[in-house]
Design a protein around this motif. Structure first.
Motif, short mmCIF file in Angstrom:
data_model
loop_
_atom_site.label_atom_id
_atom_site.label_comp_id
_atom_site.label_asym_id
_atom_site.label_seq_id
_atom_site.Cartn_x
_atom_site.Cartn_y
_atom_site.Cartn_z
N GLY A 46 0.80 -1.22 0.00
CA GLY A 46 0.00 0.00 0.00
C GLY A 46 0.83 1.27 0.00
N CYS A 47 2.00 1.21 -0.63
CA CYS A 47 2.90 2.39 -0.62
C CYS A 47 2.47 3.45 -1.63
CB CYS A 47 4.34 1.96 -0.88
SG CYS A 47 4.60 1.22 -2.50
N PHE A 48 1.56 3.09 -2.55
CA PHE A 48 1.06 4.00 -3.59
C PHE A 48 2.11 4.38 -4.62
CE2 PHE A 48 -2.72 4.53 -1.06
CZ PHE A 48 -3.71 4.89 -1.96
N ILE A 51 0.89 4.00 -8.23
CA ILE A 51 -0.17 4.93 -8.62
C ILE A 51 0.34 6.37 -8.68
CG2 ILE A 51 -2.38 5.93 -7.84
CD1 ILE A 51 -3.13 3.09 -6.87
N LEU A 52 1.11 6.77 -7.68
CA LEU A 52 1.50 8.19 -7.59
C LEU A 52 2.82 8.51 -8.29
CD1 LEU A 52 0.61 8.92 -3.86
CD2 LEU A 52 -0.73 9.46 -5.89
N TYR A 101 -2.78 0.06 -10.57
CA TYR A 101 -2.42 1.23 -11.40
C TYR A 101 -2.88 1.07 -12.85
CZ TYR A 101 1.43 -1.25 -13.73
OH TYR A 101 2.16 -2.13 -14.50
N HIS A 106 -6.81 4.85 -13.46
CA HIS A 106 -5.41 5.29 -13.42
C HIS A 106 -4.79 5.22 -14.82
CE1 HIS A 106 -5.64 5.81 -9.17
NE2 HIS A 106 -6.17 4.60 -9.05
N THR A 211 -4.43 11.67 -10.35
CA THR A 211 -3.07 12.02 -9.91
C THR A 211 -2.33 12.66 -11.10
OG1 THR A 211 -1.95 10.00 -10.66
CG2 THR A 211 -3.12 9.87 -8.55
#
Ligand SMILES: Cc1cc2nc3c(=O)[nH]c(=O)nc-3n(C[C@H](O)[C@H](O)[C@H](O)COP(=O)(O)O)c2cc1C
Length: 224
Positions: A46-48, A51-52, A101, A106, A211
């Protein structure tokens, strides 16, 4: 034709054997098939990062990347899982978590819209249909337009115990689905739901509600 199989567990049980039947009906000598197991992928933390920031920086990328590369190249994707507690195995869900992602929300891969997939599951009593439904849902959100589902109640905890008449039933279903998948794999298109979701996500990206990484991707694809 290229086929990629993702196994949601490692043992050669009823689901693995049903998948083997399906794969054998599907393949000709000109086809290539790559198979992957997801058991050794550590849990998504769950560090993202995917996605980010950048999916290449996922701490488990070395194990995930070869699977994703093969899925991206495939004409037909097979995902199999025994039914565990009315759903897919935890390890398969963990693999899908690493693919978050790639969801429409996304950075979906454009090429997914030309692929056909098949979800396979077996169960002792109830839940194989639910498991294939859950797999189909994940693939829907990646942008795969058509997911066939091969699921069967085997009333057994291993393949050796499965009655011959049930094996014949699985064989017939596998043959039918293999034929349809071969016939349709170059003819599939998004239905109204996927088209609408893609449009809505485009609006969201345009409005800056996603994002920055995702917005840049959508621009690079020429989608917004
Ligand atoms: C952890 C676990 C959970 C299970 N949950 C269910 C269940 O909810 N309902 C059911 O009918 N069978 C359940 N089963 C039985 C399996 O779904 C069934 O034996 C299946 O065919 C196993 O496939 P496999 O041989 O490919 O592992 C479960 C088995 C395990 C090991």
């Amino acid at each position: 034709m290229k086929i990629t199989v993702v196994h949601g567990q490692k043992h050669h049980g009823s689901t693995w054997n049903s998948t083997r039947l399906l794969r054998d009906f599907l393949m000709t000598e000109d086809d290539v098939c790559h198979e992957f197991f997801v058991n050794d992928i550590p849990h998504c933390v769950g560090c993202f990062t995917c996605i980010l920031k950048d999916e290449e920086k996922c701490p488990h990328r070395n194990l995930i990347q070869p699977i994703i590369h093969s899925l991206d190249e495939a004409d037909i994707i097979i995902v199999e899982t025994p039914n565990y507690c009315m759903g897919m195995t935890g390890q398969l869900k963990n693999f899908f978590d690493h693919m978050a992602y790639r969801w429409f929300s996304h950075r979906p891969l454009d090429g997914m819209k030309n692929k056909v997939a098949i979800a396979v599951s077996t169960t002792a009593g109830l839940g194989a249909s639910t498991a294939t439904k859950h797999v189909a849902k994940q693939l829907f959100w990646w942008g795969v337009p058509k997911v066939y589902r091969l699921h069967e109640v085997v009333a057994a905890s291993n393949w050796e115990e499965v009655k011959p008449e049930i094996k014949v039933k699985i064989e017939h279903k596998a043959e039918k689905i293999a034929k349809m998948a071969r016939k349709n794999h170059e003819r599939v298109h998004w239905g109204i739901r996927q088209k609408l979701i893609f449009k809505m996500m485009g609006r969201m990206q345009k409005a800056g509600l996603g994002t920055p990484k995702d917005a840049t991707y959508w621009k690079e694809q020429g989608w917004i």
